[in-house]
Write an enzyme that holds these catalytic residues in place. Sequence first.
Site, PDB file in Angstrom:
ATOM      1  N   GLU A  43       0.813  -1.221   0.000  1.00 31.26           N
ATOM      2  CA  GLU A  43       0.000   0.000   0.000  1.00 31.26           C
ATOM      3  C   GLU A  43       0.846   1.270   0.000  1.00 31.26           C
ATOM      4  O   GLU A  43       0.422   2.307  -0.504  1.00 31.26           O
ATOM      5  CB  GLU A  43      -0.965   0.005   1.183  1.00 31.26           C
ATOM      6  CG  GLU A  43      -2.110  -1.002   1.055  1.00 31.26           C
ATOM      7  CD  GLU A  43      -1.764  -2.377   1.604  1.00 31.26           C
ATOM      8  OE1 GLU A  43      -0.580  -2.619   1.931  1.00 31.26           O
ATOM      9  OE2 GLU A  43      -2.680  -3.216   1.707  1.00 31.26           O
ATOM     10  N   PHE A 105     -11.655  -7.864  13.165  1.00 34.15           N
ATOM     11  CA  PHE A 105     -10.544  -8.267  12.313  1.00 34.15           C
ATOM     12  C   PHE A 105     -10.211  -7.157  11.313  1.00 34.15           C
ATOM     13  O   PHE A 105     -11.105  -6.615  10.663  1.00 34.15           O
ATOM     14  CB  PHE A 105     -10.906  -9.562  11.562  1.00 34.15           C
ATOM     15  CG  PHE A 105      -9.828  -9.992  10.610  1.00 34.15           C
ATOM     16  CD1 PHE A 105      -8.575 -10.369  11.073  1.00 34.15           C
ATOM     17  CD2 PHE A 105     -10.067 -10.012   9.246  1.00 34.15           C
ATOM     18  CE1 PHE A 105      -7.573 -10.742  10.190  1.00 34.15           C
ATOM     19  CE2 PHE A 105      -9.079 -10.396   8.359  1.00 34.15           C
ATOM     20  CZ  PHE A 105      -7.823 -10.766   8.829  1.00 34.15           C
ATOM     21  N   GLN A 106      -8.954  -6.824  11.211  1.00 36.60           N
ATOM     22  CA  GLN A 106      -8.467  -5.749  10.329  1.00 36.60           C
ATOM     23  C   GLN A 106      -9.144  -4.416  10.611  1.00 36.60           C
ATOM     24  O   GLN A 106      -9.373  -3.614   9.712  1.00 36.60           O
ATOM     25  CB  GLN A 106      -8.597  -6.144   8.857  1.00 36.60           C
ATOM     26  CG  GLN A 106      -7.658  -7.290   8.496  1.00 36.60           C
ATOM     27  CD  GLN A 106      -7.441  -7.443   6.998  1.00 36.60           C
ATOM     28  OE1 GLN A 106      -8.319  -7.143   6.202  1.00 36.60           O
ATOM     29  NE2 GLN A 106      -6.264  -7.920   6.616  1.00 36.60           N
ATOM     30  N   LYS A 155     -17.788  -1.145   5.475  1.00 31.40           N
ATOM     31  CA  LYS A 155     -18.243  -2.105   4.468  1.00 31.40           C
ATOM     32  C   LYS A 155     -19.767  -2.080   4.287  1.00 31.40           C
ATOM     33  O   LYS A 155     -20.263  -2.222   3.171  1.00 31.40           O
ATOM     34  CB  LYS A 155     -17.784  -3.508   4.869  1.00 31.40           C
ATOM     35  CG  LYS A 155     -17.816  -4.485   3.707  1.00 31.40           C
ATOM     36  CD  LYS A 155     -17.102  -5.789   4.048  1.00 31.40           C
ATOM     37  CE  LYS A 155     -17.146  -6.746   2.866  1.00 31.40           C
ATOM     38  NZ  LYS A 155     -16.504  -8.038   3.182  1.00 31.40           N
ATOM     39  N   MET A 472      24.467   9.103   2.474  1.00 28.88           N
ATOM     40  CA  MET A 472      24.311  10.353   3.203  1.00 28.88           C
ATOM     41  C   MET A 472      24.564  10.139   4.695  1.00 28.88           C
ATOM     42  O   MET A 472      25.165  10.971   5.367  1.00 28.88           O
ATOM     43  CB  MET A 472      22.909  10.922   2.961  1.00 28.88           C
ATOM     44  CG  MET A 472      22.757  12.371   3.360  1.00 28.88           C
ATOM     45  SD  MET A 472      23.906  13.476   2.495  1.00 28.88           S
ATOM     46  CE  MET A 472      22.882  14.123   1.177  1.00 28.88           C
TER      47      MET A 472
END
Lengths: 574, 186
Positions: A43, A105-106, A155, A472
């Site tokens: 993502e 969940f999630q 949802k 760096m």
Amino acid sequence: MLVQALKDQGVDTVFGYPGGAVLPIYDEVFQQNDIRHVLVRHEQGAVHAAEGYARSTGKPGVVLVTSGPGATNAVTGLTDALMDSIPIVVFTGQVPTFMIGSDAFQEADTIGITRPCTKHNWLVKDTDRLSGIIHEAFHVATSGRPGPVLVDIPKDVQFATGTYTKPSPTASRYQPRLKGDLEEITELVAAMEKAKRPVFYTGGGVINSGPAASQLLRELVEATGFPITSTLMGLGCYPASGKNWLGMLGMHGLYEANLAMHDCDLLINIGARFDDRITGRIDAFSPKSIKAHIDIDPSSINKVIKTDIPIVGDVAHVLEDLLKVWKSRGRKTNAEAVAKWHMKIDEWRKVDCLAFTASDKTIKPQQALARLEALTRDRDRYITTEVGQHQMWAAQYLTFEDPNRWMTSGGLGTMGYGFPASIGVQMAHPESLVINVAGEASWLMNMQEMGTAVQYRLPVKQFILNNERLGMVRQWQELLHGERYSHSWSEALPDFVKLAEAFGAKGIICKDPADLDDAIMEMVNYDGPVIFDCLVEKHENCFPMIPSGKAHNEMLLGDAETQGVIQAGGAVLV
Amino acid sequence: MSALHIKKGASKHSAYNLRPTFSDLQERHTIAVLVENEPGVLARVIGLFSGRGYNIESLTVAEVDHTGHLSRITIVTTGTPQVIEQIKAQLGRIVPVHEVHDLTVEGPSVERELAMLKVVGDGDKRVEALRLADIFRANVVDSTLGSFVFEITGAPEKIDAFADLMRPLGLAEIARTGVAALLRGE
């Protein structure tokens, strides 16, 4: 409904990754052909790709990810877009409204987590409000100072049916001021007429304001003959071939640009924000100048540097008025003094701060970029970068004639930005040459996106300056931490050629300076994604450099004695 | 509600003083913020203060316009003039914020706070507490044989003074609302 709203907003590409809480939306995406969906591999990659798309087109980038981990993985990209003022709209799935708060969940408190890293965000609890919120989200992302927004959709709201409303530009209360105050603009014109040592200091705001802003800026610079420098974010708003161009300023900016900032008597900031990479030591920043600041965000003014002439407004609008006022007052400048000023600048130019000694044994990173520049300059070219030494070298050695051609993570400094961003750019410009200038360490942070590049046949060129170091970090450890190189080398690197082949792409390795040109041309001419493993000098430092805690006129050039230059006060800075 | 029709982001006639004289002195300012009363708006305001390291001395919030769903947040904060200007500009940037007003700059304002104090004790202390409450015009809103709950309204300093007096007399608990403020006059 979401898909319809996206179509009405003119969206053609969405970067995303499906999951349980966005399945209803993905079902709609499946049943249409107007919007392309690009399946990323992580993502974070989706958000950076959307940023690349947005910065190279000027249109908002769109992301669709699932709840929980989908949303938390997007956080780095959101913060990156916030710091660099990039318009993106992220849609996240959420557990059904009746399960919110139950540690489902999630489930994650996406709105809470992303509140400080978005310009605004919304949780949609009612399907009837969905389309209105989506249109408002696009409006907020793109108006005023652009930025990322997020819409969290449970949802059950996705499954339910509701009334759809069409976008209407006047529906929103959020209408940032575009026109600058005429009195302030007139005061700036009066200062410009008198200035002996003026300089334009431009930033990403010019690019964000749109092509008209760059056009007006060019007109203004040509008409007044004032020298112009730009931040990392603003490269391309004025052409690098222009005769008044000083190059980039700041910590690794050009000698002439930084000295011009230090010695000027009128500093005109257009769409930049006096970032600490630019100013160096605040109390020694441009001590002799009157400071004018044009910015659409009132909070940028006086945040860091005290401003004498503040102008709140959109760059294009303000420049248009500025030009009108300046012309109506007789197009005056102190031409004689400005000519002298240019002569002074030309003396600084002679220092040739970007000079380097090429070797015939190992490839210098500067040399690699200088050759890349020479061989690709005339092409229809877009450049993205990761973060580190290679990024600064790219900014120094590559040139940009137009805005929206240079995509880099400036404010947040996100390693792993460049590769997914190059995918977003290539999606928007399928026929163009898109090169990601990378370091091997940054590149590995989002290397999973090779899958995306190969799947969509995106011929992105990954130009990796491989010094087997976090260059760096290594440079700072050398300058600041007694050459104790704590964890700043890349052990166990993959064989990049085999890695490319494993993904079904082309790999090229180059370590001999004599082969460099041919290898670059092989990369450019190959019709497909390429990983270019350019083995470069391992201990090269990036110069010029203004050490932390120092002023613009205390720059280090390439051959400077570097040990002990940063004093205790500067060492606590980053 | 006072008429708050000053345009956000204006460089003149604005809550944002774009040409401040910087000084290092800490100042105390009362800022009134009119916001859309949507979920999370208070978190945005508070998150701004914690995220950017600003001080909150007191904060009150309530919906003041039920039809327009507008809430008024009154914040008392301290900082240097530069920080105060930043606070106002940053507040103005929050999308559901309609207006930002610095009551300390824009004119004389009235500030009031309500507090309830529970004082537990008997004998002389109880009588003295009641007598002082009368002087401060505090009301008794609950009473038992061994305790009082006083309700007092006034400027924060007055409440501080009252609480200081009650402490030796058996102050057991105090609840304060924080400051609500309005500009004086029209």
